[in-house]
Design an enzyme around this catalytic site. Structure first.
Site, PDB file in Angstrom:
ATOM      1  N   SER A  66      -8.182   4.162 -11.588  1.00 23.66           N
ATOM      2  CA  SER A  66      -6.752   4.396 -11.391  1.00 23.66           C
ATOM      3  C   SER A  66      -5.986   3.090 -11.132  1.00 23.66           C
ATOM      4  O   SER A  66      -6.045   2.189 -11.941  1.00 23.66           O
ATOM      5  CB  SER A  66      -6.569   5.397 -10.255  1.00 23.66           C
ATOM      6  OG  SER A  66      -5.239   5.781 -10.165  1.00 23.66           O
ATOM      7  N   ASP A 273      -4.248   4.910 -14.936  1.00 25.34           N
ATOM      8  CA  ASP A 273      -4.844   5.928 -15.802  1.00 25.34           C
ATOM      9  C   ASP A 273      -3.858   7.053 -16.130  1.00 25.34           C
ATOM     10  O   ASP A 273      -4.258   8.106 -16.642  1.00 25.34           O
ATOM     11  CB  ASP A 273      -6.150   6.479 -15.208  1.00 25.34           C
ATOM     12  CG  ASP A 273      -5.947   7.157 -13.867  1.00 25.34           C
ATOM     13  OD1 ASP A 273      -4.946   6.859 -13.197  1.00 25.34           O
ATOM     14  OD2 ASP A 273      -6.790   7.983 -13.486  1.00 25.34           O
ATOM     15  N   ASP A 275      -2.028   9.246 -14.402  1.00 25.45           N
ATOM     16  CA  ASP A 275      -1.980  10.583 -13.797  1.00 25.45           C
ATOM     17  C   ASP A 275      -0.943  10.621 -12.671  1.00 25.45           C
ATOM     18  O   ASP A 275      -0.926  11.532 -11.857  1.00 25.45           O
ATOM     19  CB  ASP A 275      -3.359  11.041 -13.294  1.00 25.45           C
ATOM     20  CG  ASP A 275      -3.916  10.177 -12.191  1.00 25.45           C
ATOM     21  OD1 ASP A 275      -3.316   9.140 -11.872  1.00 25.45           O
ATOM     22  OD2 ASP A 275      -4.973  10.551 -11.634  1.00 25.45           O
ATOM     23  N   ALA A 491      -8.007   7.989   7.866  1.00 30.02           N
ATOM     24  CA  ALA A 491      -8.860   7.055   7.129  1.00 30.02           C
ATOM     25  C   ALA A 491      -8.602   7.250   5.642  1.00 30.02           C
ATOM     26  O   ALA A 491      -8.506   8.383   5.170  1.00 30.02           O
ATOM     27  CB  ALA A 491     -10.317   7.334   7.447  1.00 30.02           C
ATOM     28  N   GLY A 493      -9.357   7.539   1.746  1.00 30.60           N
ATOM     29  CA  GLY A 493     -10.505   8.048   1.002  1.00 30.60           C
ATOM     30  C   GLY A 493     -10.850   7.165  -0.186  1.00 30.60           C
ATOM     31  O   GLY A 493     -11.799   7.444  -0.919  1.00 30.60           O
ATOM     32  N   ARG A 499      -4.909   4.290   7.260  1.00 28.56           N
ATOM     33  CA  ARG A 499      -3.488   4.261   6.913  1.00 28.56           C
ATOM     34  C   ARG A 499      -2.644   4.856   8.034  1.00 28.56           C
ATOM     35  O   ARG A 499      -3.052   5.823   8.688  1.00 28.56           O
ATOM     36  CB  ARG A 499      -3.227   5.054   5.632  1.00 28.56           C
ATOM     37  CG  ARG A 499      -3.924   4.488   4.425  1.00 28.56           C
ATOM     38  CD  ARG A 499      -3.345   5.040   3.132  1.00 28.56           C
ATOM     39  NE  ARG A 499      -4.276   4.848   2.032  1.00 28.56           N
ATOM     40  CZ  ARG A 499      -4.489   3.683   1.420  1.00 28.56           C
ATOM     41  NH1 ARG A 499      -3.822   2.600   1.792  1.00 28.56           N
ATOM     42  NH2 ARG A 499      -5.367   3.591   0.435  1.00 28.56           N
TER      43      ARG A 499
HETATM   44  C1  16G Z   1      -6.701   9.156  -4.929  1.00 23.58           C
HETATM   45  C2  16G Z   1      -6.234  10.544  -5.239  1.00 23.58           C
HETATM   46  C3  16G Z   1      -4.796  10.751  -4.827  1.00 23.58           C
HETATM   47  C4  16G Z   1      -4.589  10.348  -3.392  1.00 23.58           C
HETATM   48  C5  16G Z   1      -5.120   8.973  -3.119  1.00 23.58           C
HETATM   49  C6  16G Z   1      -5.107   8.714  -1.643  1.00 23.58           C
HETATM   50  C7  16G Z   1      -6.825  11.926  -7.136  1.00 23.58           C
HETATM   51  C8  16G Z   1      -6.854  12.042  -8.623  1.00 23.58           C
HETATM   52  N1  16G Z   1      -6.331  10.801  -6.666  1.00 23.58           N
HETATM   53  O1  16G Z   1      -6.060   8.234  -5.728  1.00 23.58           O
HETATM   54  O2  16G Z   1      -4.482  12.088  -5.004  1.00 23.58           O
HETATM   55  O3  16G Z   1      -3.220  10.372  -3.064  1.00 23.58           O
HETATM   56  O4  16G Z   1      -6.455   8.902  -3.571  1.00 23.58           O
HETATM   57  O5  16G Z   1      -5.746   7.537  -1.367  1.00 23.58           O
HETATM   58  O6  16G Z   1      -7.216  12.816  -6.410  1.00 23.58           O
HETATM   59  P1  16G Z   1      -6.166   7.157   0.099  1.00 23.58           P
HETATM   60  O7  16G Z   1      -7.136   8.198   0.580  1.00 23.58           O
HETATM   61  O8  16G Z   1      -6.729   5.810  -0.050  1.00 23.58           O
HETATM   62  O9  16G Z   1      -4.913   7.159   0.928  1.00 23.58           O
HETATM   63 MG    MG Z   2      -4.407   7.470 -11.188  1.00 23.86          MG
END
Ligand code: 16G
Ligand code: MG
Length: 522
Positions: A66, A273, A275, A491, A493, A499
């Site tokens: 992404s 990507d 999305d 935390a 993901g 954050r």
């Molecule tokens: C990923 C997720 C997105 C989410 C982001 C949060 C998908 C396709 N993408 O990019 O939905 O907003 O993680 O990131 O599920 P973070 O956990 O680092 O804040």
């Molecule tokens: Mg993306």
């Protein structure tokens, strides 16, 4: 298992880095591309097993990281209906990825086959694609190695956007059924979207321009392709490839460097990507205005509510957001539109799942991931309902058109772009009319590297911390001191950090609240 010998001997070419632990995060495995080889090999095996478990239906694998930096890459699985991999299988994929030795790998495979009761007699079908990252090609080779070794039939779809791969998976699995999703090719995807868009616009020329920055990603070439199908008279798209994309614009609340905004001119940025999309523009006074995922959700909710009313049908509309949704967007949806809103944990899979509970489920993350889902009941009603007036007929036609325009497998920047443009065209609106629904509360987002992010455990759709003990009470005390104050800590993901989000009535209060919580976390 008859191919186990092949699987293990091919696995020798893709050894697991000793001692490494991999986890299937918010959007699959994601890390520096150099460490991904063994993970990709084992995800290939998992995809084949998943397909066999589902009687040989086609499963998808997408190689992308992404918006992460170019040296990173990632991999995730797509289930036959085009949605994300079923949750219970994340555990199996993770156990394969973490098997330390080839013997262990064999044991884990046999365990999955046994526990999930897979009948290994029969075909396995997997398709895969990648974004434009340089490491994608080699990783796709590794994936093929795995699929060949286990004896799956596979097709390499080359470079695609993530949502295009989701589309292809669903389209392939619905060929010849009562509800085919579309022709299972890239051009079938463009055709489906462009036909629906032109119908919605009633072939009326749009005559205005939208500038789209494709973040140097796969969205650029694919949007150029879509543009050919749309025709200039329907939508004038100017495509640019800045390095930054949606994440930069959303985080820093400013246009990509080098982009000059003319007042009231629509701009959009995608991610790597494709999305995820956000809009922005300069107001009459030249000030920067963000039209993020929350604003898209608000626009869509307002529009769908009107159409459903005009069509004279009874369909329940609901919106799904995360804790990052601006407080005033939630107020607008619940108090002005009086629609139900659900808050879920971050990550498309959680939103998608929750949105399936409504007839028309609108879900968007503030960062621009999102789409609109029509339940089977809603689709059937749209198909069969007979209009009793020209106004009802027109509203029904629009709803039908929208159900084809919107990619219902996953959030899709290209499809969302057309959704926004179709709504604006139908209302005769520019960005400021859209923006006028509500004013965002000022907010700040911080990140903080900590020793161990797993110490931060949340509850209540990530809005409250249960661990570290006592921290939430301190946050609550602080928040109470600010008007319209709201804040949370979670935390990430996708990165190894924590954050912090804070919002309040004024910019300085939001900054101050965020900074104080940052100090608490430290
Ligand atoms: C990923 C997720 C997105 C989410 C982001 C949060 C998908 C396709 N993408 O990019 O939905 O907003 O993680 O990131 O599920 P973070 O956990 O680092 O804040
Ligand atoms: Mg993306």
């Amino acid at each position: 298992m008859k191919n186990i010998g092949n699987i293990i001997s091919a696995s020798l070419r893709h050894p697991k880095p000793e001692g490494a632990t991999f986890s299937y995060g918010t959007a699959g495995f994601r890390m520096q591309a150099d460490f991904l080889d063994s993970v990709v090999y084992r995800v290939g095996l998992s995809a084949a097993l998943r397909s066999r478990k589902l009687n040989g239906q086609t499963v998808g694998v997408m190689i992308t990281a992404s918006h992460n930096p170019a040296p990173d890459n990632g991999i995730k699985l797509v289930d036959p209906q085009g949605g994300m991999l079923e949750k219970s299988w994340e555990t199996y994929v993770t156990s394969l990825a973490n098997a330390e030795t080839d013997e262990e790998l064999q044991k884990e495979i046999e365990k999955i086959v046994k526990v999930t009761k897979i009948d290994m007699q029969g075909g396995m079908n997997v398709i895969y694609a990648r974004d434009t990252r340089p490491s994608g090609e080699v990783l796709a080779q590794t994936l093929k190695d795995a699929l060949d070794a286990i004896g799956a039939t596979s097709t390499d779809h080359g470079v695609k956007t993530t949502p295009q791969l989701h589309y292809l998976v669903r389209a392939l699995n619905t060929v010849g059924t009562v509800s085919p999703y579309g022709e299972p090719t890239e051009s079938g995807y463009y055709q489906k979207l462009s036909i629906a868009f032109r119908k919605l616009l009633k072939e009326k020329p749009r005559g205005s321009t939208v500038y789209v920055d494709c973040a140097n990603g796969v969205g650029g070439p694919k949007l150029r392709e879509l543009k050919k199908y749309l025709g200039e008279e329907c939508l004038d798209l100017v495509i640019t490839q800045d390095d930054c994309g949606a994440d930069f614009v959303k985080t820093f609340q400013k246009p990509p460097p080098g982009t000059k905004l003319t007042p009231l001119q629509r701009h959009a940025s995608l991610d790597g990507d494709a999305d995820r999309i956000i809009y922005y523009y300069a107001g009459q006074d030249g000030s920067f205005r963000l039209l993020d995922g929350d604003k898209i959700a608000g626009l869509a909710a307002m529009f769908f509510q009107d159409l459903v009313k005009s069509a004279g049908i009874d369909l329940k509309i609901g919106i799904v957001q995360t804790a990052y949704a601006n407080g005033n967007s939630t107020n607008y949806l619940t108090k002005t539109l009086k629609l139900p809103v659900t808050c879920v944990a971050t990550g498309v899979k959680h939103l998608h799942h929750a949105a399936q509970r409504y007839d028309i489920g609108i879900y968007f993350e503030a960062n621009g991931h999102g789409t609109v889902l029509f339940s089977p009941t809603a689709l059937a009603l749209l198909e069969t309902h007979e209009a009793s007036s020209p106004a009802q007929h027109s509203a029904l036609e629009s709803l039908r058109g929208l159900s084809n325009l919107i990619n219902q497998t996953v959030g899709d920047a290209l499809s969302d772009l057309l959704l926004v443009e179709a709504i604006l065209a139908s209302k005769g609106w520019g960005p400021s009319e859209w923006d006028s629904a509500y004013t965002d509360l000022p907010n700040r987002l911080f990140k903080k590297v900590v020793k161990d992010q797993s110490l931060f455990v949340t509850t209540d759709a990530e809005r409250k911390l249960v661990k570290p003990e006592g921290l939430q009470e301190k946050i609550d005390e602080l928040v109470a001191k600010y008007s319209d104050g709201r804040a949370f800590v979670r935390a990430s993901g996708t990165e190894d950090l924590v954050r912090i989000y804070a919002e309040a009535k004024t910019r300085s209060e939001a900054d101050d609240l965020g900074m104080r919580i940052m100090a608490l976390v430290s």
